[in-house]
Enzyme design. Sequence first.
Site, PDB file in Angstrom:
ATOM      1  N   LYS A  36       0.823  -1.230   0.000  1.00 10.33           N
ATOM      2  CA  LYS A  36       0.000   0.000   0.000  1.00 10.33           C
ATOM      3  C   LYS A  36       0.850   1.270   0.000  1.00 10.33           C
ATOM      4  CE  LYS A  36      -0.799   0.516   4.937  1.00 10.33           C
ATOM      5  NZ  LYS A  36      -1.450  -0.197   6.027  1.00 10.33           N
ATOM      6  N   ARG A 131      -8.250   0.204  16.171  1.00 12.19           N
ATOM      7  CA  ARG A 131      -8.649   0.424  14.789  1.00 12.19           C
ATOM      8  C   ARG A 131      -9.576  -0.738  14.470  1.00 12.19           C
ATOM      9  NH1 ARG A 131      -4.456   1.093   9.853  1.00 12.19           N
ATOM     10  NH2 ARG A 131      -4.953  -1.113   9.639  1.00 12.19           N
TER      11      ARG A 131
HETATM   12  C1  LIG Z   1      -0.615  -0.979   6.722  1.00  9.19           C
HETATM   13  C2  LIG Z   1      -0.890  -2.273   7.323  1.00  9.19           C
HETATM   14  C3  LIG Z   1       0.148  -3.188   7.503  1.00  9.19           C
HETATM   15  C4  LIG Z   1       1.585  -2.875   7.186  1.00  9.19           C
HETATM   16  O1  LIG Z   1       2.088  -1.999   8.156  1.00  9.19           O
HETATM   17  P1  LIG Z   1       3.635  -1.589   8.164  1.00  9.19           P
HETATM   18  O2  LIG Z   1       3.800  -0.826   9.426  1.00  9.19           O
HETATM   19  O3  LIG Z   1       3.852  -0.749   6.953  1.00  9.19           O
HETATM   20  O4  LIG Z   1       4.415  -2.833   8.140  1.00  9.19           O
HETATM   21  C5  LIG Z   1      -0.163  -4.432   8.031  1.00  9.19           C
HETATM   22  N1  LIG Z   1      -1.426  -4.762   8.364  1.00  9.19           N
HETATM   23  C6  LIG Z   1      -2.452  -3.904   8.211  1.00  9.19           C
HETATM   24  C7  LIG Z   1      -3.817  -4.331   8.604  1.00  9.19           C
HETATM   25  C8  LIG Z   1      -2.220  -2.624   7.688  1.00  9.19           C
HETATM   26  O5  LIG Z   1      -3.236  -1.787   7.542  1.00  9.19           O
END
Ligand SMILES: *Cc1c(COP(=O)(O)O)cnc(C)c1O
Length: 361
Positions: A36, A131
Amino acid sequence: MGTPRLEINHEKIAHNCAFLTQVYAAKKISICAVTKGVCGNIMIAQTLVSTGVTMLADSKVSNLKKMREGGILATFLLIGTPMLSQARSIIKWADISNNSELVVIEELARHACIRGVTHKIILMVEMGDLREGIMPSRLDNMVKKVLKLKGIKLVGIGTNLACFGGIQPSKDKMELLSVIAECIEQKYHISLPYISGGNSANYGWFKSTHDIGKINHLRLGESILLGVDPVNRRPIPNLYTDVFNLVAEVTELKIKPSVPYGKKGQNAFGHILHFPDRGKISRAILGIGLQDVDVSGLKSNLDISILGVGSDHTIIDPQKTNLKIGDEVSFSLNYAALLSAMTSPYVEKINIVSYELEGIL
Ligand SMILES: *Cc1c(COP(=O)(O)O)cnc(C)c1O
């Protein structure tokens, strides 16, 4: 080469991904790479897959579609909380999705049946970051209902920390997730292939914990892309922290007052700014602004300071540097800046690919 441009070093991405895969494999944790932060960029996805990673995750269905249509061969996981309105396309483009709402899962089941496929889901458990996630006391009830649905297969449970509330993954929390997984497996006589303990912020927990319990999966974005631990933003040993480099160009350079003069009101963004009077100073403008990147997340290795930013201009104090019109200034990016630069159509993406990777990509 034009500016603004984002230079992407694929060899460094591959190194970070391969290194972290190996680190976590030492305690039998498999990782998926989260795309992402790079907008589901196909070339980056290909680089990640070339290191042996078999699962890619993104929060946008459109990015999963882009990667799949771009010919990337991987298992695709949707990590953003799925939208009810997108159930049909989720079934089409994601192999697995993280879920926390029964109505959404029922809608996914309905579309999976129409399409004649089985969609896999991981149930997200709330562990304090507040969240997405089901409260642990409600999970059993959810599992019971999900197991009855046709077209849906429960393949795991997971949690996400250190995102909204800044709550760190700890030994206690990971142990609780392991216990919850064990209880579900025992009670329903099923096996859960994915006990997904979190994201890049799990690094400290992983390093300091001897017994990682049943946790066998992590979803890594920032640590692969930027080489840092998001809990404190410190570099992770042996990783590159300079995978990305943002380049902007000097477009104006003049001696001007340090304080705006005339009748004062709001600026273009609704703020009333105050500056200390330092007399006349040297001021430079870079041809980069909020349309291109979240400028507050940029850091230059030159000794300059950012005075302010507009939609297309960044005003800097060049201090003792000898900048000239047309000179290029490079910046490193934090995660928010990376996200915005990758998303902006105004920033040209330049792929730097080594000889070894060339044959694979
Ligand atoms: C963005 C996200 C991740 C990745 O997080 P990082 O800190 O970039 O490794 C993993 N799981 C979920 C649910 C996320 O939203």
